[in-house]
Design a protein around this motif. Structure first.
Motif, mmCIF file in Angstrom:
data_model
loop_
_atom_site.group_PDB
_atom_site.id
_atom_site.type_symbol
_atom_site.label_atom_id
_atom_site.label_comp_id
_atom_site.label_asym_id
_atom_site.label_seq_id
_atom_site.Cartn_x
_atom_site.Cartn_y
_atom_site.Cartn_z
ATOM 1 N N ASN A 135 0.841 -1.207 0.000
ATOM 2 C CA ASN A 135 0.000 0.000 0.000
ATOM 3 C C ASN A 135 0.874 1.255 0.000
ATOM 4 O OD1 ASN A 135 -2.652 -1.308 0.168
ATOM 5 N ND2 ASN A 135 -1.979 -1.977 2.196
ATOM 6 N N TRP A 136 1.689 1.390 -1.016
ATOM 7 C CA TRP A 136 2.704 2.436 -1.082
ATOM 8 C C TRP A 136 2.124 3.845 -1.113
ATOM 9 C CZ3 TRP A 136 2.247 5.510 -5.395
ATOM 10 C CH2 TRP A 136 1.470 4.993 -6.446
ATOM 11 N N TYR A 137 0.867 3.985 -1.513
ATOM 12 C CA TYR A 137 0.260 5.305 -1.679
ATOM 13 C C TYR A 137 -0.481 5.768 -0.427
ATOM 14 C CZ TYR A 137 -3.626 2.145 -2.463
ATOM 15 O OH TYR A 137 -4.536 1.125 -2.312
ATOM 16 N N GLN A 138 -0.724 4.888 0.514
ATOM 17 C CA GLN A 138 -1.453 5.271 1.720
ATOM 18 C C GLN A 138 -0.519 6.006 2.682
ATOM 19 O OE1 GLN A 138 -3.495 1.932 3.462
ATOM 20 N NE2 GLN A 138 -4.810 1.628 1.675
ATOM 21 N N ARG A 139 -1.002 7.085 3.269
ATOM 22 C CA ARG A 139 -0.159 7.889 4.151
ATOM 23 C C ARG A 139 0.384 7.065 5.316
ATOM 24 N NH1 ARG A 139 -0.112 13.248 3.091
ATOM 25 N NH2 ARG A 139 -1.732 14.076 1.703
ATOM 26 N N GLY A 140 -0.455 6.186 5.876
ATOM 27 C CA GLY A 140 -0.009 5.375 6.991
ATOM 28 C C GLY A 140 1.032 4.337 6.628
ATOM 29 N N ASP A 141 1.149 4.038 5.323
ATOM 30 C CA ASP A 141 2.118 3.050 4.855
ATOM 31 C C ASP A 141 3.224 3.692 4.025
ATOM 32 O OD1 ASP A 141 0.961 0.618 5.934
ATOM 33 O OD2 ASP A 141 -0.695 0.964 4.541
ATOM 34 N N SER A 142 3.395 4.986 4.173
ATOM 35 C CA SER A 142 4.478 5.674 3.458
ATOM 36 C C SER A 142 5.168 6.674 4.379
ATOM 37 C CB SER A 142 3.931 6.389 2.210
ATOM 38 O OG SER A 142 2.968 7.374 2.567
ATOM 39 N N ARG A 143 5.290 6.295 5.646
ATOM 40 C CA ARG A 143 5.952 7.169 6.615
ATOM 41 C C ARG A 143 6.869 6.345 7.504
ATOM 42 N NH1 ARG A 143 3.632 6.868 11.746
ATOM 43 N NH2 ARG A 143 1.657 5.711 11.871
ATOM 44 N N ARG A 144 7.799 7.008 8.113
ATOM 45 C CA ARG A 144 8.719 6.374 9.036
ATOM 46 C C ARG A 144 7.988 6.007 10.332
ATOM 47 N NH1 ARG A 144 14.484 6.745 9.432
ATOM 48 N NH2 ARG A 144 15.256 6.441 11.572
ATOM 49 N N ALA A 145 8.420 4.925 10.939
ATOM 50 C CA ALA A 145 7.904 4.504 12.241
ATOM 51 C C ALA A 145 6.408 4.221 12.219
ATOM 52 C CB ALA A 145 8.235 5.542 13.317
ATOM 53 N N GLY A 146 5.948 3.593 11.142
ATOM 54 C CA GLY A 146 4.545 3.230 11.074
ATOM 55 C C GLY A 146 4.253 2.372 9.863
ATOM 56 N N GLY A 147 3.172 1.595 9.930
ATOM 57 C CA GLY A 147 2.672 0.843 8.795
ATOM 58 C C GLY A 147 3.663 -0.140 8.203
ATOM 59 N N GLU A 148 3.554 -0.339 6.903
ATOM 60 C CA GLU A 148 4.375 -1.327 6.206
ATOM 61 C C GLU A 148 5.875 -1.014 6.251
ATOM 62 O OE1 GLU A 148 2.527 -1.701 2.371
ATOM 63 O OE2 GLU A 148 0.681 -2.516 3.231
ATOM 64 N N PRO A 149 6.296 0.257 6.121
ATOM 65 C CA PRO A 149 7.739 0.521 6.203
ATOM 66 C C PRO A 149 8.349 0.090 7.534
ATOM 67 C CG PRO A 149 6.603 2.395 5.251
ATOM 68 C CD PRO A 149 5.542 1.467 5.751
ATOM 69 N N GLU A 150 7.646 0.365 8.626
ATOM 70 C CA GLU A 150 8.166 -0.042 9.929
ATOM 71 C C GLU A 150 8.221 -1.565 10.035
ATOM 72 O OE1 GLU A 150 7.566 0.839 14.675
ATOM 73 O OE2 GLU A 150 5.842 1.043 13.337
ATOM 74 N N SER A 151 7.211 -2.249 9.489
ATOM 75 C CA SER A 151 7.208 -3.706 9.515
ATOM 76 C C SER A 151 8.415 -4.268 8.777
ATOM 77 C CB SER A 151 5.911 -4.231 8.891
ATOM 78 O OG SER A 151 5.903 -5.644 8.848
ATOM 79 N N ILE A 152 8.700 -3.726 7.597
ATOM 80 C CA ILE A 152 9.856 -4.184 6.820
ATOM 81 C C ILE A 152 11.143 -3.862 7.567
ATOM 82 C CG2 ILE A 152 11.135 -3.891 4.672
ATOM 83 C CD1 ILE A 152 8.400 -3.368 3.309
ATOM 84 N N ARG A 153 11.205 -2.679 8.168
ATOM 85 C CA ARG A 153 12.399 -2.314 8.952
ATOM 86 C C ARG A 153 12.606 -3.291 10.104
ATOM 87 N NH1 ARG A 153 16.684 -1.851 10.690
ATOM 88 N NH2 ARG A 153 17.727 -0.039 11.548
ATOM 89 N N GLN A 154 11.542 -3.716 10.753
ATOM 90 C CA GLN A 154 11.655 -4.686 11.837
ATOM 91 C C GLN A 154 12.147 -6.036 11.328
ATOM 92 O OE1 GLN A 154 7.698 -4.548 13.474
ATOM 93 N NE2 GLN A 154 8.132 -2.748 14.743
ATOM 94 N N MET A 155 11.712 -6.408 10.115
ATOM 95 C CA MET A 155 12.209 -7.652 9.519
ATOM 96 C C MET A 155 13.719 -7.568 9.283
ATOM 97 S SD MET A 155 9.315 -8.470 6.646
ATOM 98 C CE MET A 155 7.575 -8.203 6.981
ATOM 99 N N ILE A 156 14.174 -6.419 8.802
ATOM 100 C CA ILE A 156 15.614 -6.225 8.571
ATOM 101 C C ILE A 156 16.372 -6.321 9.890
ATOM 102 C CG2 ILE A 156 17.372 -4.577 7.798
ATOM 103 C CD1 ILE A 156 15.254 -3.513 5.810
ATOM 104 N N ASP A 157 15.830 -5.712 10.942
ATOM 105 C CA ASP A 157 16.448 -5.808 12.265
ATOM 106 C C ASP A 157 16.576 -7.261 12.701
ATOM 107 O OD1 ASP A 157 16.714 -3.088 12.511
ATOM 108 O OD2 ASP A 157 14.899 -2.811 13.707
ATOM 109 N N ALA A 158 15.527 -8.047 12.461
ATOM 110 C CA ALA A 158 15.539 -9.456 12.864
ATOM 111 C C ALA A 158 16.634 -10.225 12.119
ATOM 112 C CB ALA A 158 14.177 -10.088 12.610
ATOM 113 N N VAL A 159 16.799 -9.944 10.824
ATOM 114 C CA VAL A 159 17.846 -10.605 10.043
ATOM 115 C C VAL A 159 19.227 -10.194 10.564
ATOM 116 C CG1 VAL A 159 18.904 -10.781 7.760
ATOM 117 C CG2 VAL A 159 16.422 -10.847 7.978
ATOM 118 N N GLN A 160 19.379 -8.919 10.892
ATOM 119 C CA GLN A 160 20.670 -8.451 11.405
ATOM 120 C C GLN A 160 21.018 -9.094 12.743
ATOM 121 O OE1 GLN A 160 19.818 -4.019 10.644
ATOM 122 N NE2 GLN A 160 22.016 -4.188 10.311
ATOM 123 N N ARG A 161 20.001 -9.362 13.556
ATOM 124 C CA ARG A 161 20.262 -10.021 14.840
ATOM 125 C C ARG A 161 20.607 -11.495 14.653
ATOM 126 N NH1 ARG A 161 15.727 -6.870 16.410
ATOM 127 N NH2 ARG A 161 14.355 -8.695 16.171
#
Length: 238
Positions: free
Chosen positions: A17-43
């Motif tokens: 949902n790249w066009y939705q405001r809640g999914d195109s901001r830092r620390a929220g929505g899909e971007p934050e979820s993907i960032r958390q996945m990256i953190d998990a891989v790094q750990r």
């Protein structure tokens, strides 16, 4: 490799949902979820934090734009394939129109959206842009808008520093003040909506399939070369 995917309950077509405001901001929505996945891989694995990259096709390409804008400190580079600029639409109708090449903010406004997405001072991720000239799903005007969005961020001019042909396709490169290749652009003439692959010849790479289009050029290999993960391409000057 980390391969995030959308759940149907979030999007019927399983697109980001790249066009939705809640999914195109830092620390929220899909971007934050993907960032958390990256953190998990790094750990879980000994990952070099200076060699993390992101890429995607279509809505995945648009989400790549979102990730590069909202978490620029995470990524060394990104590759947007048949994608759209960050926040070039904020509604479903706007997204459909932008995919068709209808309506757009100015280049200065688009660049400002990236600059205001975080307080990141730089350096910024490098960018590889890919688009088929015959794409009827995401109009290739979006490729130029992506370039214009990131050009001021990297401080490069309108004209490329290098123009050549790679596997028969026009390729442009822009360099920053430190003489570093920071943006490249491939226009795959005659190709529709998809990721260009090269399944033939002496060094085949990839498998032809839905939205994986035989084009005689491997975007995977060329992007890896741009990111200096493998040996450099051998261009033919024009």
């Amino acid at each position: 490799m980390l391969l995030p995917e959308q759940a149907r309950r979030n999007n019927f077509n399983r697109c980001f949902n790249w066009y939705q405001r809640g999914d195109s901001r830092r620390a929220g929505g899909e971007p934050e979820s993907i960032r958390q996945m990256i953190d998990a891989v790094q750990r879980a694995y000994p990952i070099d934090p200076a060699r993390i990259f992101v890429t995607g096709l279509s809505a995945g390409g648009a989400m790549t734009s979102v990730m590069l804008a909202t978490y620029p400190e995470v990524f060394a580079g990104g590759a947007i394939i048949a994608g759209l600029p960050f926040r070039s639409a904020t509604t479903l109708l706007g997204a459909i129109n932008r995919m068709r090449g209808i309506g757009s903010a100015t280049a200065a406004t688009l660049s400002g959206l990236v600059g205001s997405a975080t307080d990141h001072p730089g350096p910024w991720p490098t960018l590889s842009i890919w688009h088929g000239s015959a794409d009827r799903t995401v109009d290739d005007s979006n490729a130029e808008l992506i370039f214009e969005q990131w050009r001021p961020i990297h401080g490069v001019g309108v004209l490329p520093d290098r123009t050549d042909m790679i596997d028969g396709y026009p390729h442009r490169v822009w360099r920053d003040m430190a003489e570093r290749d920071v943006i490249e652009d491939y226009r795959i003439t005659g190709m529709g909506h998809g990721t260009p692959v090269s399944t033939l010849g002496a060094e085949p790479c990839g498998v032809r399939g839905a939205n994986m289009l035989e084009s005689g050029i491997s975007s995977t290999r060329r992007i890896a070369q741009f990111w200096e993960l493998v040996g450099a391409a051998r261009p033919a000057a024009i």
